[in-house]
Design an enzyme around this catalytic site. Structure first.
Site, PDB file in Angstrom:
ATOM      1  N   ALA A 212      22.728   9.193  50.394  1.00 43.19           N
ATOM      2  CA  ALA A 212      22.660   7.942  50.434  1.00 43.19           C
ATOM      3  C   ALA A 212      20.383   8.381  49.782  1.00 43.19           C
ATOM      4  O   ALA A 212      20.463   8.110  50.819  1.00 43.19           O
ATOM      5  CB  ALA A 212      22.228   7.639  51.233  1.00 43.19           C
TER       6      ALA A 212
ATOM      7  N   SER B  23      25.348   9.061  53.863  1.00 42.12           N
ATOM      8  CA  SER B  23      24.895   9.001  54.756  1.00 42.12           C
ATOM      9  C   SER B  23      23.611  10.115  53.725  1.00 42.12           C
ATOM     10  O   SER B  23      23.769  10.070  52.510  1.00 42.12           O
ATOM     11  CB  SER B  23      25.307  10.079  56.144  1.00 42.12           C
ATOM     12  OG  SER B  23      25.434  10.982  55.430  1.00 42.12           O
ATOM     13  N   LYS B  24      22.731  10.134  54.743  1.00 44.88           N
ATOM     14  CA  LYS B  24      21.377  11.251  53.933  1.00 44.88           C
ATOM     15  C   LYS B  24      21.060  12.331  53.643  1.00 44.88           C
ATOM     16  O   LYS B  24      20.905  13.073  52.793  1.00 44.88           O
ATOM     17  CB  LYS B  24      20.393  10.874  55.362  1.00 44.88           C
ATOM     18  CG  LYS B  24      19.962   8.992  55.606  1.00 44.88           C
ATOM     19  CD  LYS B  24      17.983   9.405  56.330  1.00 44.88           C
ATOM     20  CE  LYS B  24      17.516   8.699  56.546  1.00 44.88           C
ATOM     21  NZ  LYS B  24      16.404   8.725  57.062  1.00 44.88           N
ATOM     22  N   ARG B  25      22.958  13.098  54.269  1.00 44.74           N
ATOM     23  CA  ARG B  25      23.158  13.715  54.031  1.00 44.74           C
ATOM     24  C   ARG B  25      23.984  14.251  52.683  1.00 44.74           C
ATOM     25  O   ARG B  25      24.319  14.622  51.890  1.00 44.74           O
ATOM     26  CB  ARG B  25      24.099  14.332  55.014  1.00 44.74           C
ATOM     27  CG  ARG B  25      23.143  15.054  55.987  1.00 44.74           C
ATOM     28  CD  ARG B  25      24.375  16.076  56.699  1.00 44.74           C
ATOM     29  NE  ARG B  25      25.590  15.628  57.355  1.00 44.74           N
ATOM     30  CZ  ARG B  25      25.601  14.942  58.338  1.00 44.74           C
ATOM     31  NH1 ARG B  25      24.158  14.807  59.000  1.00 44.74           N
ATOM     32  NH2 ARG B  25      26.695  14.422  58.473  1.00 44.74           N
ATOM     33  N   HIS B  26      24.792  12.763  52.488  1.00 45.67           N
ATOM     34  CA  HIS B  26      25.489  12.642  51.169  1.00 45.67           C
ATOM     35  C   HIS B  26      24.901  12.008  50.435  1.00 45.67           C
ATOM     36  O   HIS B  26      25.898  11.115  49.692  1.00 45.67           O
ATOM     37  CB  HIS B  26      27.139  12.853  51.431  1.00 45.67           C
ATOM     38  CG  HIS B  26      27.349  13.420  52.995  1.00 45.67           C
ATOM     39  ND1 HIS B  26      28.549  12.648  53.451  1.00 45.67           N
ATOM     40  CD2 HIS B  26      27.936  13.929  52.589  1.00 45.67           C
ATOM     41  CE1 HIS B  26      28.329  13.698  54.255  1.00 45.67           C
ATOM     42  NE2 HIS B  26      28.003  14.870  53.703  1.00 45.67           N
TER      43      HIS B  26
END
Length: 474
Positions: free
Chosen positions: A247, A242-245
Site C-alpha cells: 500500500a 497495509s503499509k507493509r504489503h
RNA sequence: GCUCCCUUCGUCUAGCGGUUAGGACGUCGCCCUCUCACGGCGAAAACAGGAGUUCGAUUCUCCUAGGGAGCGCCA
C-alpha cells in the site's frame, strides 16, 4: 448515450495517493473518456483535523504522474460548507431531518444496547419526534436524517448488481455535527448533486454508504447517480493492503522505476478483463472499458506481473524518451544525484546509442540505470566479484592479445570489432564466447551486459583500449 | 455479534447450461545464443464443500466454510 457523463474522483487528503485510490481514479477517468464526458476532482477535506496540504499535493502530483488529468478546477469540499448547511436547513423545514440533543453518554449507551441485542441500527430515535422545547439548555444539537423506519433501500449497482437493505438496519445518520459542520455523508450527496455527477465509481468499502446516501437523495427529492462499487485491492498474501504489503503511494512506484503506462495497464487488469487481451494502449483501454465487466471479488497485488508489464513498456518505448525518463527518475531515487552528475552531452549520447541493447534487458528504470553503469563509470572500473573470478592470469594475458588485435581496427564499429574478434578466435581455435566474456569483464566490470560488440561501439576505440589495458597483463 | 459483498490454476483473469475449462504472470524443461535478457516451443497447475433445479451444471437457487467491507458528530 443521452446525458453527458460526469464522474469524479474524491479522495480525502489524509495521506498519499495509494494504489487503490489510483485505480479508482483510473476507472473514473476511463469511463469519462469512453463516454466523452468529464472527470472531476474533489478533495474531501471536511475533516479539518486530518486533512493536510502535503497530502493534497501528493494526490495531485500522483494523478499528474499517472497522466490522469481531471476537468475543471479542483473542488475543495470544505469550501461548500455553507451550501451544505443551507441544504440541511431545507430538510429541517421540510421535516426530513431533525435536531438531536443526545449526549455522548446517551449515544454510547444506545450503541451498547444495540450490540447486546444484535441489532445494526443503534440510534433509538430519542429526539426523532420529540418536541424541540424539551431541548436541554446549552447543548449544541446535531442534525439527523429522518430515515425511513420500514421498507427497504435498494441500489442498482453497475458492478455489484442489485443490493437490498432492510431499512430497520439503517440509522438516522448525522448530517450536521454539533459545531455546525457537515458530515461526509451529507457533503458527498450535496456536492455530487451540485457538480452534476452522473456516475459514482468508488471502492466497495463505500457500498453501505450508497444505501445511506440513497436515503438522503430520497429525502431531498434528488435523483441518485449511477453507482459502481469496485472491489478493493489486497496485499500479495491476500491480507488487507497495509503499509507493509504494497500500500505504497504512487510516488513510491515512480521511485521504483515503473512507467505510468505500465502501472495503468496493470491496474486496469486488476478486477477487469477483456477477453484474452493483456496489453492495452490508452486508446484501447478507453474503447474496451465498461462498468458491468468489472469483477466483484478483491484482487491481490502482484509485483511480478507489474514488473513483467513494465518490462514490456520499456522494450517498446522509444530510445530518446527512455533517456529522458531515466534522467527524470533520478530526482526520486537515493543517490540519483550521483548518477545525474555523470550525465553530460557525451554520456547522454552514449546512453541513447546503447539504449536498444539496454532496454531489452531492463524491467524497471532502476535496472536500466544499473545496467547503463558501464557508460557512466570512471576508470579504473570497479569489478564485480563474479567478474573478478573471470580475471585469472590466463585471461589477463588473453586480454592483452585481444587488445593488440583491436588496436589494429581503424574504422571502429560493432561490425568491424566483431569481425576482428571472430578472426582472432578462429586463428587461436577459440569459441567466440571465450573471447567475448573476458572482453565483457574488462569493459563493463560485469559478467552480463548488452551484446559485447555494441558495448565496444558505444564506448569508442580509445576508452575500450584503455579499459582493456587496465586489466591486461603479460 | 449484526448488515452487506465475494470465492475458476500460486497470482490476475476468460467463461455468461453442453468447452479436451482458454489466456497472461510466475515456475520447470528445450531451442536460439558472446553473457544476461528478448523471442520461440513445450510441461505441471483451477471451477472451496454440500444439497437442489435440469436430460445436463464452472455457469441458476439454497446452505456451510473461508475471505472482505461496514456498523462514528472519519472519510
Amino acid at each position: 448515450m443521452t446525458l453527458p457523463v460526469v464522474t469524479r474522483f474524491a479522495p480525502s487528503p489524509t495521506g498519499f495517493l495509494h494504489i487503490g485510490g489510483a485505480r479508482t481514479a483510473l476507472f473514473n477517468w476511463l469511463y469519462a473518456k469512453k463516454r466523452g464526458g468529464k472527470m472531476l476532482l474533489r478533495i474531501e477535506d471536511t475533516d479539518r483535523e486530518r486533512s493536510t496540504q502535503a497530502a493534497i499535493d501528493a494526490i495531485l502530483d500522483g494523478l499528474k504522474w499517472l497522466e490522469l488529468g481531471w476537468d475543471g478546477d479542483v473542488v475543495y469540499q470544505y469550501a461548500n460548507a455553507a451550501r451544505h448547511r443551507e441544504v440541511v436547513d431545507e430538510m429541517l423545514a421540510a421535516g426530513t431531518a431533525y435536531r438531536c440533543y443526545a449526549s455522548a453518554e446517551e449515544l454510547a449507551q444506545m450503541r451498547e444496547t444495540a450490540k447486546a441485542e444484535g441489532r445494526t441500527r443503534f440510534y433509538n430515535g430519542l429526539w426523532r419526534d420529540r418536541d424541540p422545547s424539551d431541548a436541554p439548555a446549552g447543548v449544541k444539537p446535531t442534525v439527523r436524517l429522518k430515515a425511513p423506519l420500514t421498507g427497504e433501500t435498494v441500489i442498482e449497482d453497475q458492478v455489484q448488481g442489485r443490493v437490498v437493505w432492510q431499512n430497520d438496519n439503517l440509522d438516522d445518520l448525522v448530517l450536521l455535527r454539533g459545531d455546525g459542520s457537515p458530515t461526509y455523508m451529507l457533503a458527498v450527496v450535496v456536492d455530487d448533486h451540485d457538480m452534476g455527477v452522473t456516475h459514482v465509481i468508488r471502492g466497495d468499502d463505500h457500498l453501505i454508504n450508497a444505501a445511506r446516501q440513497k436515503q438522503i437523495y430520497d429525502a431531498l427529492g434528488w435523483e441518485l447517480p449511477s453507482m459502481s462499487h469496485i472491489p478493493l485491492i489486497h496485499g500479495p498474501d491476500g491480507s488487507k493492503l497495509s503499509k507493509r504489503h504494497g500500500a505504497l503511494g504512487v510516488d513510491a512506484y515512480r521511485a521504483m522505476g515503473y512507467l505510468p503506462a505500465a502501472l495503468r495497464n496493470y491496474l486496469v487488469r486488476l478486477g477487469w478483463g477483456h477477453g484474452d487481451q493483456e496489453i492495452f494502449s490508452t486508446e484501447e483501454m478507453i474503447e474496451a472499458f465498461d462498468l458491468p465487466a468489472i469483477g466483484r471479488s478483491a484482487a491481490r497485488f502482484d509485483f511480478a506481473k507489474l514488473e513483467n508489464l513494465n518490462g514490456h513498456y520499456i522494450r517498446h518505448a522509444d530510445d530518446q524518451s527512455l533517456v529522458t525518463m531515466l534522467e527524470d527518475v533520478l530526482r526520486y531515487i537515493p543517490h540519483g544525484a550521483d548518477v545525474a552528475a555523470k550525465i553530460n552531452d557525451t554520456t547522454r549520447a552514449q546512453l541513447l546509442q546503447a539504449m536498444p541493447g539496454l532496454k531489452e534487458r531492463a524491467k524497471t528504470l532502476l535496472e536500466l540505470i544499473d545496467s547503463a553503469g558501464f557508460i557512466l563509470a570512471d576508470r579504473p572500473l570497479p569489478i564485480e566479484p563474479k567478474a573478478q573470478a573471470v580475471l585469472t592470469a590466463d585471461t589477463r594475458k588473453l586480454i592483452a592479445q585481444l587488445r593488440a588485435a583491436l588496436e589494429t581496427v581503424t574504422s571502429w564499429s560493432a561490425a568491424t570489432t566483431e569481425a576482428a574478434m571472430r578472426a582472432f578466435a578462429e586463428q587461436h581455435g577459440l569459441k567466440l564466447g571465450a573471447v567475448a566474456q573476458p572482453l565483457r569483464v574488462a569493459l563493463t566490470g560485469r559478467t552480463t551486459s548488452p551484446g559485447i560488440f555494441d558495448v565496444l561501439a558505444v564506448l569508442g576505440r580509445q576508452e575500450c583500449l584503455s579499459r582493456l589495458a587496465d586489466q591486461a597483463s603479460e
